[in-house]
Design an enzyme around this catalytic site. Structure first.
Site, short mmCIF file in Angstrom:
data_model
loop_
_atom_site.label_atom_id
_atom_site.label_comp_id
_atom_site.label_asym_id
_atom_site.label_seq_id
_atom_site.Cartn_x
_atom_site.Cartn_y
_atom_site.Cartn_z
N GLY A 72 -16.48 -7.55 50.49
CA GLY A 72 -15.45 -6.53 50.58
C GLY A 72 -14.95 -6.30 52.00
O GLY A 72 -13.75 -6.14 52.22
N ASN A 152 -15.76 5.33 47.43
CA ASN A 152 -17.15 4.93 47.28
C ASN A 152 -18.13 6.10 47.35
O ASN A 152 -19.22 6.02 46.82
CB ASN A 152 -17.53 3.90 48.35
CG ASN A 152 -17.04 4.28 49.73
OD1 ASN A 152 -15.87 4.58 49.92
ND2 ASN A 152 -17.95 4.28 50.69
N GLN A 180 -15.10 -0.61 44.81
CA GLN A 180 -15.85 0.25 43.90
C GLN A 180 -15.30 0.20 42.47
O GLN A 180 -16.04 0.33 41.51
CB GLN A 180 -15.82 1.70 44.39
CG GLN A 180 -16.65 1.94 45.63
CD GLN A 180 -18.14 1.87 45.36
OE1 GLN A 180 -18.62 2.17 44.27
NE2 GLN A 180 -18.89 1.41 46.35
N SER A 200 -15.88 -7.09 45.87
CA SER A 200 -17.16 -7.61 46.36
C SER A 200 -18.11 -7.75 45.18
O SER A 200 -18.28 -6.81 44.40
CB SER A 200 -17.73 -6.62 47.38
OG SER A 200 -18.75 -7.19 48.14
N HIS A 202 -21.36 -7.97 44.79
CA HIS A 202 -22.66 -7.29 44.67
C HIS A 202 -22.53 -5.87 44.14
O HIS A 202 -23.54 -5.22 43.89
CB HIS A 202 -23.42 -7.31 46.00
CG HIS A 202 -22.83 -6.42 47.05
ND1 HIS A 202 -23.25 -5.13 47.24
CD2 HIS A 202 -21.86 -6.63 47.97
CE1 HIS A 202 -22.56 -4.59 48.24
NE2 HIS A 202 -21.72 -5.48 48.69
N THR A 238 -17.08 -23.91 54.28
CA THR A 238 -17.59 -24.61 53.12
C THR A 238 -17.77 -23.62 51.98
O THR A 238 -18.34 -22.55 52.15
CB THR A 238 -18.94 -25.26 53.48
OG1 THR A 238 -18.73 -26.12 54.60
CG2 THR A 238 -19.50 -26.05 52.32
N CYS A 326 -23.32 2.53 54.24
CA CYS A 326 -23.38 1.91 55.56
C CYS A 326 -23.47 2.94 56.65
O CYS A 326 -23.71 2.61 57.80
CB CYS A 326 -22.15 1.06 55.81
SG CYS A 326 -21.21 0.76 54.37
C1 LIG Z 1 -19.24 -28.64 63.71
C2 LIG Z 1 -18.92 -27.70 62.59
N1 LIG Z 1 -18.45 -26.48 62.86
C3 LIG Z 1 -18.17 -25.59 61.91
C4 LIG Z 1 -18.32 -25.88 60.58
C5 LIG Z 1 -17.99 -24.87 59.57
O1 LIG Z 1 -19.13 -24.37 58.90
P1 LIG Z 1 -18.98 -23.64 57.49
O2 LIG Z 1 -18.34 -24.61 56.59
O3 LIG Z 1 -20.37 -23.28 57.11
O4 LIG Z 1 -18.12 -22.44 57.70
C6 LIG Z 1 -18.80 -27.17 60.24
C7 LIG Z 1 -18.98 -27.62 58.84
O5 LIG Z 1 -18.18 -27.51 57.98
C8 LIG Z 1 -19.11 -28.09 61.26
O6 LIG Z 1 -19.56 -29.30 60.98
C1 LIG Z 2 -14.94 0.98 48.98
C2 LIG Z 2 -15.67 -0.08 49.69
N1 LIG Z 2 -15.00 -0.97 50.47
C3 LIG Z 2 -15.62 -1.97 51.12
C4 LIG Z 2 -16.98 -2.14 51.03
C5 LIG Z 2 -17.60 -3.27 51.80
O1 LIG Z 2 -18.09 -4.25 50.94
P1 LIG Z 2 -19.18 -5.30 51.46
O2 LIG Z 2 -20.35 -4.47 51.91
O3 LIG Z 2 -19.47 -6.14 50.30
O4 LIG Z 2 -18.58 -6.02 52.61
C6 LIG Z 2 -17.73 -1.23 50.25
C7 LIG Z 2 -19.20 -1.31 50.11
O5 LIG Z 2 -19.98 -1.39 51.03
C8 LIG Z 2 -17.06 -0.21 49.57
O6 LIG Z 2 -17.73 0.66 48.81
#
Ligand SMILES: Cc1ncc(COP(=O)(O)O)c(C=O)c1O
Ligand SMILES: Cc1ncc(COP(=O)(O)O)c(C=O)c1O
Ligand code: FES
Ligand code: FES
Lengths: 387, 145, 387, 145
Positions: A72, A152, A180, A200, A202, A238, A326
């Site tokens: 979120g 929230n 929420q 989000s 979770h 990724t 939070c």
């Molecule tokens: C050198 C390098 N930097 C950054 C990334 C980005 O990582 P991610 O895909 O976990 O965001 C990668 C792989 O994709 C990478 O090989």
């Molecule tokens: C209204 C609202 N916005 C944003 C968030 C942020 O979400 P997240 O913690 O998954 O980044 C939350 C919960 O923490 C939320 O209740």
């Protein structure tokens, strides 16, 4: 061991077993890169596209309007900062409310530093934004309205339809933080003229660290996480396939059970509200009495301090929260409770209990009796309370 | 996040409540966190704190430090009580999390305030005791990002 | 079914079973909010702090210098954009290289639009940045040097020590994208004068969607994801506890096996390189012969196009990649291969094979024989190849 | 990402190779993706394409469209061959992914180029045939973020 009564589902939820089961193969079996040429990545690619469809369907949007994020907070940051950046030629004014989540508020404050102007709308005593104020706040330079779907802390549901129509009539983008609300109340992005929507996983029995941003086709938002060509070049990284698959399953379950859950939780919620208001004196319900999330309860107990209350509840196995998740750990009273007009010391004695499908009437009865005992004990210790 | 000792004093606060016959009462608050602590002393003619009570509107740490502070001063002379610092209270509680240090300052200041009240009522001067502030607000360093 | 020979570990890896086992309880049992008051969240909080220690230890840093993110891309974006923002009073110049990952390159291009100046250093034919050029590029306004630890396509390891010392002597912050190197080669942030380091769990048999940014104490970087007070107010978002725990376990395993893995993989790597160079004519090894990641092999087969090669390998159960993972699907030849001086049509015929601990000699023998067959077949079909 | 038909033609390309006695040869390339395709025609006196071969340096789609295109024109008159568009080739292959549409254009253009070469050699004009471009580069819309 004491029974655990988990009433902090607004902070985060238990991942349901079905969701974990869906995710598992993607850790150790289907781990290939979804953006690859080889066949071994194609099941992942398929799973991602299916997830997009499931979520799109839940919102009444197209699948390709769903972009996966890390949750979120990222969705909110993305929606607001990258829209501001993309539309800065058109104007530099953003409208939001005083009761937004910090992911929106702190983002807006950041943009103020960068030269944007932000109007933070007041809310009434129930936490509902004032539409008249919104109307007045609109300027020719307004590029974005960001108002949360439901709050929230106090659970109040905002007048989405009216806000969306105002935004639409004035040709202003409308973003809503539905972290929420999504999964708890039905949402249709067209009905509410929503251009962007944050969610989000979770919060709805999906995994942590995955969320999405709905972006209506045609919105010229920029990238926020720059890099690889994932998510149609809009969000690099990724693909978190297990997370995406888990979220998809969680959404599927949430959507298919939304009515019965709402009914059950609303009943329990109202039972809890009614009994506590009747049986514990000097108690106030925060948030709108009916326009509120089915699972949200928020009380202020005068003369009682929130953390002490939480710890005592915890000692009885009851998990609740005070202020937003939070900001616990922070000393400031909740900005939401202040915005609805509570004085500091009353804002301090607030307790949020957020129910889940698993919550039973017996749990709630136990919670009520425990609250009564604890509040009395704390009040007897309080220098503010003279009986 | 709290030590066992803190939890014990929080759950079973010693000397909670009021003293009818108090001859020194001090109330202090922290405007930032909104918490308030009041201490009642019954001090005898030998300047010994015979009895003590507290009332606290505050977090777990505030309750526990109130409780521990009252234990530490009970039976002491007013000059010994003056030596009970927030550090001493924290140590006796096996420490507090960093964000909770200010709560222990409330207890120290509440003792001072009650002693000041006693001194005023008696028309005496307690050497080394300064007029307590009403609002305890230690500047905490908050990094901004 | 054909045996799967997965040689795309530079793109992403299989999550190891021990890692999944560590994660599982945090989905359905220990799901409480880590930033909460109640006891039920404290195990999560503890797990997060333990993870920070494990990772800090792996880097020779303090635990509280580790900040969790959603992966390498976010870490890179954060490190670069938020440092630029924090130090813009000091200067507006950033130095990076032409062979960085797109998460760094596109971020720098974005900053160029915002008024920053970026020098993209050339590399030599092995992909090693030219230190003399770096020295000359430094200006009084240079605020950041961002050079990757090891390249994701050609595996070349950059001269970290020399770069770090230059940065240090000139009082310039040094960020390194160690997404490929972390867990494969030993890293000590003090030895290399690294101020910020990006890593991603899924590159070392951890889960996708989680990574971290190491930030040296004293670096005034700003927040990138604004919101709640998580990660000491520096990175908002409900903590992805299963992800963090999984990454921690993966790091623990990677660190404890780093030597034997490197030894085994280097041997196989060299066997593969030597045989292919000898047995397949018109073939070139891309990247430095020895200063390269233990698991990285990158060939260019003249007269052969990469995607066709990949598909044919795939039909034999071999997963490889051509160019970087995220750019497959793109038509442009790899910017890395162009930077080391390959002409377009040769850059097009590149094949990256990245080994894992699981890769066996038998696998490699099969791969070599298959490559020989396929390359011949494709060359016979190629209008560029006249035998 | 490819249909079964594409995969079949990619794995078992029809008419791959050279024609010694070709009387029409056309080579086209796409500078952007760097891919190159060459088609060989053996056209008889009735202007019927008696035999055809191709060579392709390109992606899976390029190989498959080459293969399918040669199948589609084989045995046809040069005017019928002129009608074989990239759309027809794609349809015959059950479609291509959007980023791969340009690959099928290579096939269409290679046919045209080979026909042009034939016409030049024979000193005839093929009605409706335009001088083929050497570089096939359909403008693709790339969104920028
Ligand atoms: C050198 C390098 N930097 C950054 C990334 C980005 O990582 P991610 O895909 O976990 O965001 C990668 C792989 O994709 C990478 O090989
Ligand atoms: C209204 C609202 N916005 C944003 C968030 C942020 O979400 P997240 O913690 O998954 O980044 C939350 C919960 O923490 C939320 O209740
Ligand atoms: S937070 Fe105010 S007394 Fe503890
Ligand atoms: S990508 Fe160039 S022909 Fe297919």
């Amino acid at each position: 061991m004491k029974k655990l009564i988990y009433l902090d589902n607004a902070a985060t939820t238990q991942v349901s077993k079905e969701v974990v089961d869906e995710m598992l193969p993607y850790f150790t079996e289907e781990y290939g890169n979804a953006s690859s040429v080889y066949e071994f990545g194609s099941k992942n690619k398929g799973a991602i596209e299916k997830a997009r469809e499931v979520i799109g369907k839940a919102l009444g949007s197209k699948a390709n309007e769903i972009y996966f994020t890390a949750g979120g907070s990222e969705s909110d940051n993305w929606a607001i900062k990258a829209t501001a950046d993309a539309y800065k030629e058109k104007g530099n004014h953003i409208i939001t409310s005083k009761i937004e989540h910090h992911a929106v508020l702190h983002t807006c404050e950041y943009l103020e530093e960068q030269g944007f102007e932000v109007t933070y709308l007041d809310v009434d005593e129930n936490g509902i934004i004032k539409l008249e104020e919104l109307k007045k706040a609109i300027r020719p330079t307004t590029i974005l309205i960001s108002i949360m779907f439901a709050n929230n802390e106090i659970g109040t549901i905002e007048p989405m339809k009216e806000i969306g129509e105002l935004a639409n009539q004035n040709n202003i983008l409308f973003h809503t933080d539905a972290v929420q609300a999504f999964g708890q109340v039905p949402i249709n992005v067209d009905e509410y003229h929503i251009d962007m929507l944050s969610a989000s996983a979770h919060k709805l029995n999906g995994p942590k660290g995955i969320g999405f941003l709905y972006i209506r086709t045609g919105v010229k938002i920029r990238s926020y996480v720059h890099g690889g060509a994932q998510e149609r070049k809009r969000r690099a990284g990724t693909e978190n396939v297990p997370g995406i698959v888990g979220m998809s399953k969680a959404v599927e379950i949430a959507v298919s059970t939304i009515e019965e859950r709402a009914k059950k939780e609303t009943e329990l919620r109202d039972y809890l509200i009614n009994r506590v208001l009747k049986e514990v004196p000097y108690t106030r319900l925060n948030g709108h009495r009916t326009k509120r999330l089915p699972n949200n309860v928020n009380f202020s107990f005068q003369f009682v301090e929130g953390e002490s209350l939480l710890i005592m509840l915890d000692m009885e196995g009851i998990c609740g929260s005070s202020g937003s998740a939070c900001t616990s750990g922070s000393l400031d009273p909740s900005h939401v409770l202040l915005a609805i007009g509570l004085p500091h010391e009353i804002a301090h004695g607030s307790l949020r209990l957020s129910l889940s499908e698993q919550t039973s009437k017996e749990d709630i009865d136990f919670v009520i009796e425990t609250i009564k005992k604890i509040v009395e004990k704390l009040r007897n210790m309080s220098p503010l309370y003279e009986d | 996040m709290y030590s066992e000792k803190v939890m014990d004093h929080f759950q079973n606060p010693r000397n909670a409540g009021e003293l009818e016959n108090a001859n020194g009462v001090g109330t202090v608050g922290n405007a930032k966190c909104g918490d308030i602590m009041r201490i009642y002393f019954d001090i005898d003619d030998d300047q010994i704190i015979k009895d003590v009570r507290f009332k606290t509107f505050g977090c777990g740490a505030a309750v526990a430090t109130s409780s521990m502070a009252t234990e530490l001063v009970k039976g002491k002379t007013i000059y010994e009580a003056l030596e009970v610092t927030n550090k001493a209270v924290m140590e006796a509680l096996d420490g507090l999390p960093p964000v909770k240090v200010h709560c222990s300052l409330l207890a120290e200041e509440a003792i001072h305030a009650a002693l000041w009240d006693y001194a005023e009522k008696k028309g005496i001067v307690i050497e080394g005791l300064e007029k307590p502030k009403n609002d305890i607000h230690e500047e905490e360093e908050e990094e901004e990002y």
